[in-house]
Design a protein around this motif. Structure first.
Motif, PDB file in Angstrom:
ATOM      1  N   GLU A   1       6.177 -33.714  -6.322  1.00  0.00           N
ATOM      2  CA  GLU A   1       6.956 -32.484  -6.396  1.00  0.00           C
ATOM      3  C   GLU A   1       7.302 -32.174  -7.852  1.00  0.00           C
ATOM      4  OE1 GLU A   1      10.512 -30.139  -4.159  1.00  0.00           O
ATOM      5  OE2 GLU A   1      10.360 -32.280  -3.859  1.00  0.00           O
ATOM      6  N   GLY A   2       7.108 -30.925  -8.233  1.00  0.00           N
ATOM      7  CA  GLY A   2       7.407 -30.497  -9.593  1.00  0.00           C
ATOM      8  C   GLY A   2       6.224 -30.546 -10.533  1.00  0.00           C
ATOM      9  N   ASP A   3       5.124 -31.205 -10.131  1.00  0.00           N
ATOM     10  CA  ASP A   3       3.931 -31.201 -10.977  1.00  0.00           C
ATOM     11  C   ASP A   3       3.388 -29.783 -11.085  1.00  0.00           C
ATOM     12  OD1 ASP A   3       3.859 -33.916 -11.546  1.00  0.00           O
ATOM     13  OD2 ASP A   3       2.451 -34.401  -9.933  1.00  0.00           O
ATOM     14  N   THR A   4       2.829 -29.464 -12.248  1.00  0.00           N
ATOM     15  CA  THR A   4       2.245 -28.143 -12.459  1.00  0.00           C
ATOM     16  C   THR A   4       0.762 -28.299 -12.740  1.00  0.00           C
ATOM     17  OG1 THR A   4       4.318 -27.268 -13.330  1.00  0.00           O
ATOM     18  CG2 THR A   4       2.310 -26.048 -13.871  1.00  0.00           C
ATOM     19  N   VAL A   5      -0.048 -27.567 -11.978  1.00  0.00           N
ATOM     20  CA  VAL A   5      -1.502 -27.583 -12.124  1.00  0.00           C
ATOM     21  C   VAL A   5      -1.929 -26.236 -12.685  1.00  0.00           C
ATOM     22  CG1 VAL A   5      -3.695 -27.793 -10.891  1.00  0.00           C
ATOM     23  CG2 VAL A   5      -1.726 -29.182 -10.186  1.00  0.00           C
ATOM     24  N   THR A   6      -2.742 -26.280 -13.745  1.00  0.00           N
ATOM     25  CA  THR A   6      -3.205 -25.053 -14.399  1.00  0.00           C
ATOM     26  C   THR A   6      -4.725 -25.028 -14.432  1.00  0.00           C
ATOM     27  OG1 THR A   6      -1.238 -25.065 -15.800  1.00  0.00           O
ATOM     28  CG2 THR A   6      -3.053 -23.641 -16.486  1.00  0.00           C
ATOM     29  N   VAL A   7      -5.291 -23.898 -14.015  1.00  0.00           N
ATOM     30  CA  VAL A   7      -6.739 -23.675 -14.084  1.00  0.00           C
ATOM     31  C   VAL A   7      -6.943 -22.268 -14.610  1.00  0.00           C
ATOM     32  CG1 VAL A   7      -8.906 -23.544 -12.801  1.00  0.00           C
ATOM     33  CG2 VAL A   7      -7.173 -25.211 -12.135  1.00  0.00           C
ATOM     34  N   HIS A   8      -7.727 -22.149 -15.677  1.00  0.00           N
ATOM     35  CA  HIS A   8      -8.043 -20.840 -16.268  1.00  0.00           C
ATOM     36  C   HIS A   8      -6.793 -19.993 -16.503  1.00  0.00           C
ATOM     37  CE1 HIS A   8     -12.239 -21.720 -15.790  1.00  0.00           C
ATOM     38  NE2 HIS A   8     -12.092 -21.900 -14.495  1.00  0.00           N
ATOM     39  N   GLY A   9      -5.738 -20.621 -16.988  1.00  0.00           N
ATOM     40  CA  GLY A   9      -4.518 -19.893 -17.329  1.00  0.00           C
ATOM     41  C   GLY A   9      -3.590 -19.606 -16.167  1.00  0.00           C
ATOM     42  N   GLU A  10      -3.985 -19.948 -14.951  1.00  0.00           N
ATOM     43  CA  GLU A  10      -3.123 -19.737 -13.779  1.00  0.00           C
ATOM     44  C   GLU A  10      -2.429 -21.046 -13.446  1.00  0.00           C
ATOM     45  OE1 GLU A  10      -3.224 -18.221  -9.143  1.00  0.00           O
ATOM     46  OE2 GLU A  10      -5.019 -18.037 -10.367  1.00  0.00           O
ATOM     47  N   SER A  11      -1.110 -21.046 -13.468  1.00  0.00           N
ATOM     48  CA  SER A  11      -0.316 -22.260 -13.234  1.00  0.00           C
ATOM     49  C   SER A  11       0.378 -22.198 -11.877  1.00  0.00           C
ATOM     50  CB  SER A  11       0.732 -22.450 -14.318  1.00  0.00           C
ATOM     51  OG  SER A  11       0.118 -22.640 -15.574  1.00  0.00           O
ATOM     52  N   ILE A  12       0.322 -23.325 -11.159  1.00  0.00           N
ATOM     53  CA  ILE A  12       0.978 -23.424  -9.858  1.00  0.00           C
ATOM     54  C   ILE A  12       1.744 -24.738  -9.800  1.00  0.00           C
ATOM     55  CG2 ILE A  12       0.638 -23.537  -7.358  1.00  0.00           C
ATOM     56  CD1 ILE A  12      -1.715 -21.712  -7.659  1.00  0.00           C
ATOM     57  N   THR A  13       2.990 -24.659  -9.343  1.00  0.00           N
ATOM     58  CA  THR A  13       3.855 -25.827  -9.246  1.00  0.00           C
ATOM     59  C   THR A  13       3.878 -26.350  -7.817  1.00  0.00           C
ATOM     60  OG1 THR A  13       5.235 -25.001 -11.053  1.00  0.00           O
ATOM     61  CG2 THR A  13       6.210 -26.669  -9.622  1.00  0.00           C
ATOM     62  N   VAL A  14       3.815 -27.672  -7.690  1.00  0.00           N
ATOM     63  CA  VAL A  14       3.847 -28.334  -6.389  1.00  0.00           C
ATOM     64  C   VAL A  14       5.291 -28.416  -5.895  1.00  0.00           C
ATOM     65  CG1 VAL A  14       3.351 -30.488  -5.160  1.00  0.00           C
ATOM     66  CG2 VAL A  14       1.841 -29.747  -7.030  1.00  0.00           C
ATOM     67  N   ILE A  15       5.518 -27.930  -4.678  1.00  0.00           N
ATOM     68  CA  ILE A  15       6.826 -28.003  -4.026  1.00  0.00           C
ATOM     69  C   ILE A  15       6.625 -28.708  -2.685  1.00  0.00           C
ATOM     70  CG2 ILE A  15       8.762 -26.688  -3.071  1.00  0.00           C
ATOM     71  CD1 ILE A  15       8.508 -26.447  -6.096  1.00  0.00           C
ATOM     72  N   ALA A  16       7.435 -29.733  -2.407  1.00  0.00           N
ATOM     73  CA  ALA A  16       7.314 -30.470  -1.145  1.00  0.00           C
ATOM     74  C   ALA A  16       7.773 -29.602   0.018  1.00  0.00           C
ATOM     75  CB  ALA A  16       8.127 -31.750  -1.197  1.00  0.00           C
ATOM     76  N   ASP A  17       7.033 -29.667   1.086  1.00  0.00           N
ATOM     77  CA  ASP A  17       7.315 -28.895   2.292  1.00  0.00           C
ATOM     78  C   ASP A  17       8.336 -29.598   3.141  1.00  0.00           C
ATOM     79  OD1 ASP A  17       7.065 -26.827   4.098  1.00  0.00           O
ATOM     80  OD2 ASP A  17       5.288 -27.649   5.045  1.00  0.00           O
TER      81      ASP A  17
END
Length: 69
Positions: free
Chosen positions: A53-69
């Motif tokens: 949770e809280g990790d951020t993944v970036t691909v080609h300038g698009e960043s998405i943060t992991v949030i636990a469900d």
């Protein structure tokens, strides 16, 4: 930056597909192997890397943060 709710644990390759950053598992593998994926700002070439949770993944300038469900 976008957030995606996931059920943890999740691996990097799976997350790329779930977050629509990769079209397929093969595409995710290609992105990771070529160093196009950043995990928390650093290149990550481990497809099986466990995300938290809280990790951020970036691909080609698009960043998405992991949030636990």
């Amino acid at each position: 930056m976008t957030e995606v709710n996931v059920r943890l644990p999740i691996r990097l390759g799976q997350f790329l597909k779930l977050a629509n950053l990769a079209e397929s598992g093969a595409h995710a593998r290609e992105l990771i192997e070529t160093g196009e994926v950043l995990l928390n700002g650093s290149p990550c070439t481990q497809r099986g890397k466990q995300l938290g949770e809280g990790d951020t993944v970036t691909v080609h300038g698009e960043s998405i943060t992991v949030i636990a469900d």
